[in-house]
Design an enzyme around this catalytic site. Sequence first.
Site, PDB file in Angstrom:
ATOM      1  N   ALA A 148     -17.847 -14.818 -10.594  1.00  0.00           N
ATOM      2  CA  ALA A 148     -18.248 -16.203 -10.370  1.00  0.00           C
ATOM      3  C   ALA A 148     -17.462 -16.862  -9.247  1.00  0.00           C
ATOM      4  O   ALA A 148     -18.027 -17.609  -8.441  1.00  0.00           O
ATOM      5  CB  ALA A 148     -18.092 -16.999 -11.665  1.00  0.00           C
TER       6      ALA A 148
ATOM      7  N   GLY B 243     -27.569 -20.077  -9.297  1.00  0.00           N
ATOM      8  CA  GLY B 243     -26.391 -19.577  -9.979  1.00  0.00           C
ATOM      9  C   GLY B 243     -25.166 -20.281  -9.430  1.00  0.00           C
ATOM     10  O   GLY B 243     -25.257 -21.343  -8.812  1.00  0.00           O
TER      11      GLY B 243
ATOM     12  N   GLY C  94     -31.724 -19.673  -5.279  1.00  0.00           N
ATOM     13  CA  GLY C  94     -30.888 -19.328  -6.419  1.00  0.00           C
ATOM     14  C   GLY C  94     -30.009 -20.483  -6.859  1.00  0.00           C
ATOM     15  O   GLY C  94     -29.359 -21.126  -6.032  1.00  0.00           O
TER      16      GLY C  94
ATOM     17  N   GLU D 125     -16.265  -7.270 -24.056  1.00  0.00           N
ATOM     18  CA  GLU D 125     -16.472  -8.502 -24.821  1.00  0.00           C
ATOM     19  C   GLU D 125     -17.579  -8.323 -25.847  1.00  0.00           C
ATOM     20  O   GLU D 125     -17.467  -8.790 -26.990  1.00  0.00           O
ATOM     21  CB  GLU D 125     -16.788  -9.651 -23.860  1.00  0.00           C
ATOM     22  CG  GLU D 125     -15.582 -10.059 -23.020  1.00  0.00           C
ATOM     23  CD  GLU D 125     -15.914 -10.982 -21.864  1.00  0.00           C
ATOM     24  OE1 GLU D 125     -15.005 -11.679 -21.396  1.00  0.00           O
ATOM     25  OE2 GLU D 125     -17.080 -11.002 -21.438  1.00  0.00           O
TER      26      GLU D 125
ATOM     27  N   GLY E 191     -23.240 -19.527  -6.849  1.00  0.00           N
ATOM     28  CA  GLY E 191     -23.241 -19.649  -5.397  1.00  0.00           C
ATOM     29  C   GLY E 191     -24.178 -20.730  -4.909  1.00  0.00           C
ATOM     30  O   GLY E 191     -23.806 -21.615  -4.130  1.00  0.00           O
TER      31      GLY E 191
END
Length: 440
Positions: A325, A16, A14, A177, A18
Amino acid sequence: MDERSQRHRVVVIGAGFGGLFATKALKSAPVDITLINGTAYHLFQPLLYQVATGILSEGEIAPPIREILKRQDNVKTLLGTATRVDPAARRVDVVAPGVAYSVDYDSLIVAAGASQSYFGNNQFAEFAPGMKSIDDALELRGRIFGAFELAEIETDPAVIERLLTFVVVGAGPTGVEMAGQIAELAHRHLPGQYHNIDPRQARIILVDALPTVLSTFGDHLSTQALRQLHKLGVEVELSTKVVDVDETGIEVETANGRRRIESSTKIWAAGVSAPALSTQIAEATGAETDRAGRLKVNPDTTVPGHPEIYAVGDMMSLEQLPGVAQVAIQSGRHAAGQIRKRLAGEPTGQPFKYFDKGSLATISRFSAVASVGKFHFAGLLGWLLWLLVHLLYLVGFKNRVTAVLHWFVSFIGRGRSERVATYQQVFARQALREYQDRLP
């Protein structure tokens, strides 16, 4: 034997927050890293809604992984989706379009993120895309702007009303949002561009089964956000459960019974679940998972019984940490630090300690809510803080510059610079499903 071939092998699943930050934290470590990701880019998920509503382009929130890591010599990036981890052989099986391969590891960092959860109703995805990928955002962009175009040429008032009704499911940050930006489109950016319809007549409905919006932000900011949504013309329906979704509408259930909302464009921003890989690792290691399928890890983020496997970010279940995040970034760095300590012969097993830097959600231009420790901000001050934080975490100088320019056009002016949408973007999900149905 080549000295590099004897170095400690770290596989990161991954790219992302992390996985990427764990990889960067191992830049100067005596390790060889293999970073496996299903796409060739790192995705800044918190800004997907701005791609969907025409503010930013996909390239501004998804820089290429190879470009980000081009100065890190100890990392090799491979395209593919990890499907199986074999703890005994210390091997990861991966599939990519037209190819399958395996990668061996000495240490493994699993940071595969999370997928959209429809709470057991996966058939809803066809009619209510989530907000987890670039494909989702581009499809939604086509559906949102396409709804106004179709309404312009439609003559049946009932169909026009259905086309101009937008339903957002989930009143967390993403849903709030999204609803706020569609409202700004309808009331500020699009009026005057159509002859047969008035975009200001569009209905934006925000639905959530919980009794509050932004429930994790506290009562004060939740109330502020709700007030601002009402000012934008968003209809907020709380304590309202979605029970069915189809092509032309959505059915909800409240204390007063069940009813239908006619709507052509539905957006799903409620619920996340761990990917299938989490279940496979749990079965292979004997680890437990929580209700969302995340791996229950030790305090140091390792999988129980396997000190060489770390689960970070949305893959881990630890002390009810939120799926944001900052948790991914900090846990990724922690896992990298543990690997460094082990290679240096230092004691490991130190618990991961999360430093909460706060929560942010923008509602409209110049209006956001922010919770930072004991401090709470709303309105312009909250929006400026939101702007600063998101600029800091956008990867790459070029992305920051172009994002600022597009924000200037959208927030100061009345334009949306990224309104291009194609039939392929809108109907690709259906085409892919039909293709998969024909496979043997």
